[in-house]
Design an enzyme around this catalytic site. Structure first.
Site, PDB file in Angstrom:
ATOM      1  N   GLY A 104     116.843 138.698  41.357  1.00 45.48           N
ATOM      2  CA  GLY A 104     117.620 139.816  41.897  1.00 45.48           C
ATOM      3  C   GLY A 104     117.509 141.195  41.142  1.00 45.48           C
ATOM      4  N   ASP A 134     124.251 140.223  35.074  1.00 50.86           N
ATOM      5  CA  ASP A 134     125.317 139.205  34.845  1.00 50.86           C
ATOM      6  C   ASP A 134     125.469 139.338  33.339  1.00 50.86           C
ATOM      7  OD1 ASP A 134     125.744 138.362  37.500  1.00 50.86           O
ATOM      8  OD2 ASP A 134     123.921 137.050  37.450  1.00 50.86           O
ATOM      9  N   MET A 148     130.689 140.660  41.065  1.00 49.49           N
ATOM     10  CA  MET A 148     129.760 139.775  41.036  1.00 49.49           C
ATOM     11  C   MET A 148     129.884 139.013  39.569  1.00 49.49           C
ATOM     12  SD  MET A 148     126.278 141.410  42.576  1.00 49.49           S
ATOM     13  CE  MET A 148     125.746 141.221  44.247  1.00 49.49           C
ATOM     14  N   GLU A 175     133.719 136.547  41.428  1.00 50.69           N
ATOM     15  CA  GLU A 175     133.665 135.928  42.696  1.00 50.69           C
ATOM     16  C   GLU A 175     133.695 134.350  42.394  1.00 50.69           C
ATOM     17  OE1 GLU A 175     129.500 136.138  44.009  1.00 50.69           O
ATOM     18  OE2 GLU A 175     128.697 136.514  42.254  1.00 50.69           O
TER      19      GLU A 175
END
Lengths: 407, 407
Positions: free
Chosen positions: B13, B143, B187, B244
């Protein structure tokens, strides 16, 4: 001495520049010799009825006032209070008694349709009772749906946010080669102005967003699926902008199609938006990767994409209203009058608030393509000037945007 | 002549600064006498296997390269291709034959866990076959879950986006007096770093977000409801940040609780996120206004909140990797080593990529409050330096961010 005080309130959903309008009213009022104190209602007419207001001179240091111009949200707080239709209702004399106690000569209300309804009622009540309080409306709404004004403060910044975010999401969608569809759900229940602004994200012909659907026309999901298939010829990654309020020819909202998406573990109904519904439709029917993004409240509260044009105009409109009230105007809303597109030029005007409240201006059908899946060049000419200019948002010691808030 | 060429690819990503890492690698490689051509794989190893690549000297003008630093997304395109575990698989000789044809001496891959797996396999295959291609990994992920590095390029910008957006949503939530709960879904499936960054939005004690839930601890919805009730004592408008990936003590994801939110009109399963689920839970159980906002892909693709610190470090890490490869390093990932918090100082290092790939670094439990509803001061000390500094994004003639893209 004949000096009267001014009171200003904010109402309805906030925008990136509703505090710029406030700044315009307050700073101009403070400059005017003939205006005494400048008050702010807290949480609009509702809070004022409960006795809540502030005095700007006490609440603010001189440099602090400037910060209003870069602070989103409603500094004074907001409300969704509707005054009664019947001007004989006891709330009116109650309100005007409070105005009298504070020696109010000028009443300003910053807001959209519903707020103009308040301006209309108060100005009619004043006329009826011979009060000489002057009542002025300052426009505000990201929806851009007020009539008798070229556009509204708040729209330019929201449109700039939508356009740049759609461009960023397109960049994100382009990284993979696999066919994909990204549905972007944009605010606008009855008017598609903000969704149309998604078109501004395009850098060249056949660029994303390849499809744009507004609530001004009827949405047909079979035609939509066929359009997506055709769009894959241009780009494997198709980005689609849809208004939250798209509906079919019978008037049923697309977000209501998934009525079975309706029960959580308590048996309560859950509603997803039309973006989520279309994401599933595309995935199931076309068998391609699909995702949906709801731009949500950032459209109205993000300061990061504030339009300098929008901000400047909001300040000017605020100040213009004060000068108009001093000249004796009442029952009017400040309006934007565009005099030229290229170069963009506009002046300020005044319109009868009774002709504005409770009406809605939608995107002209001539600005929507025949098949309802795009906007025409006219829209670009209209909208592009309104999103111009970046605004530098001051940072605090923590490195994040330094917004001003009430103590 | 002994000059070898360099090839670089992007994978996984995208982030706001993955192109800054690319800029660091490419600009440093172009400066080095001993490196010949600088190639870019299109869509990572997958596109390269299909013969797709570019030559940076041909693709870019000199000033154009700078634009990579302010363009989000993956300029070269990305892929999610996993190389086979078995190094005897025919794909390996095929790849290395292609490297040989292009006289590649240096292979760079910018990505997260899975991309480091590619770096590991290619470096092991090179060692096994006596190839002297040097294989280097450049870290990348919003992340922040890579081990053996203080933090990762991409996290600082995403954290800055989350913190400032949570602050804006808080400003938006505060305009009404009525009790309300806003759930912000952020996220992070297994690591809560980005959700924790929501805490940075606070301007003072007892400021929103009043509650923060990470996937590192078990989520209990009854305890959550009690916490909200208690939070109303501090503020009528309660903002909550949730990852999430929050789950209960049995490991069931909260977003799976609404398994009945499962059928659209075609009978297909629809999944809402945990934010939507909790919004409904709060509305139904506490009988207050509730809404949810999913920050979605803007967390990784928005350039508007790019962290200058993050951008600068990504460029440095890219260049550092090239210099390390020239010194003979291979099978390594460039890492960030923090040497001081106040003032913030860090240096670059190299770590064995085999110790990094397929592992995950989560938020230390000591940095999460006992009851799992907040983060401690340690997290602030860690994260605040990483979000510092605004980056001016160049605007195009249309007034919107001018991102560079492949022709």
């Amino acid at each position: 001495m004949n000096r009267k005080n001014l009171i200003v309130g904010q109402s309805g959903g906030p925008t990136a520049v509703i505090n710029s309008s406030l700044y315009g009213v307050v700073s101009e009022a403070m400059r005017q010799e003939s205006i005494g104190r400048v008050y702010g209602m807290l949480n609009g007419i509702e809070g004022f009825l409960a006795g809540r207001f502030l005095d700007f001179k006490e609440a603010f240091g001189a440099d602090e006032l400037e910060k209003l111009k870069t602070t989103p949200g409603a500094y004074l707080g907001s409300c969704r209070y509707k005054l009664p239709e019947d001007l004989n209702d006891p709330v009116y004399p109650l309100l005007f008694r409070k105005f009298e106690e504070l020696e109010i000569g000028y009443f300003f209300y910053i807001g959209g349709n519903d707020s103009m309804d308040t301006v209309s009622k108060l100005s009619r009540y004043a006329a009826k009772t011979g009060s000489n309080i002057r009542v002025i409306g300052e426009p505000k709404t990201i929806d851009n749906d007020l009539v008798l004004t070229d556009h509204t403060p708040g729209f330019g910044s929201a449109a700039r946010y939508v356009a740049s975010t759609v461009r960023e999401i397109t960049v994100d969608a382009n990284v993979y080669e696999t066919k994909s569809v990204t549905i972007i759900e944009i605010m606008g229940r009855h008017a598609g102005w903000l969704t149309a602004a998604g078109a501004l994200a395009r850098k060249h012909a056949n660029d994303n967003p390849l499809l744009i659907y507004l609530p001004e026309t009827a949405f047909d999901q079979e035609a939509f699926l066929a359009k997506i298939e055709a769009a894959f010829e241009k780009n494997p990654n198709v980005v689609v902008c849809v208004s939250e309020g798209i509906h079919d020819k019978d008037g049923t909202f697309i977000c209501e199609y998934d009525n079975s998406v309706g029960t959580d573990s308590f048996g309560h109904k859950m509603l997803a938006g039309c973006g989520k519904y279309l994401e599933n439709l595309v995935r199931n029917r076309l068998n391609v990767k699909a995702r949906s993004v709801e731009l949500n409240v950032s459209q109205r509260c993000s300061a990061s994409m504030m339009s300098a044009t929008d901000q400047k105009e909001a300040v000017l409109a605020g100040a213009f209203g004060v000068k108009a009230a001093l000249k004796g105007e009442t029952g009017k809303m400040v309006s934007y009058v565009r005099t030229s597109n290229l170069p963009y030029r506009m002046t300020l005007g005044l319109e009868d608030v009774n002709e504005i409240c409770n009406k809605e201006k939608t995107v002209p059908l001539e600005w929507i393509s025949q098949d309802g899946s795009d906007v025409t060049e006219d829209f670009f000419a209209y909208a592009l000037p309104l999103i111009q200019g970046a605004v530098e948002i001051p940072l605090g010691s923590d490195g994040l945007p330094d917004f001003i808030s009430r103590k």
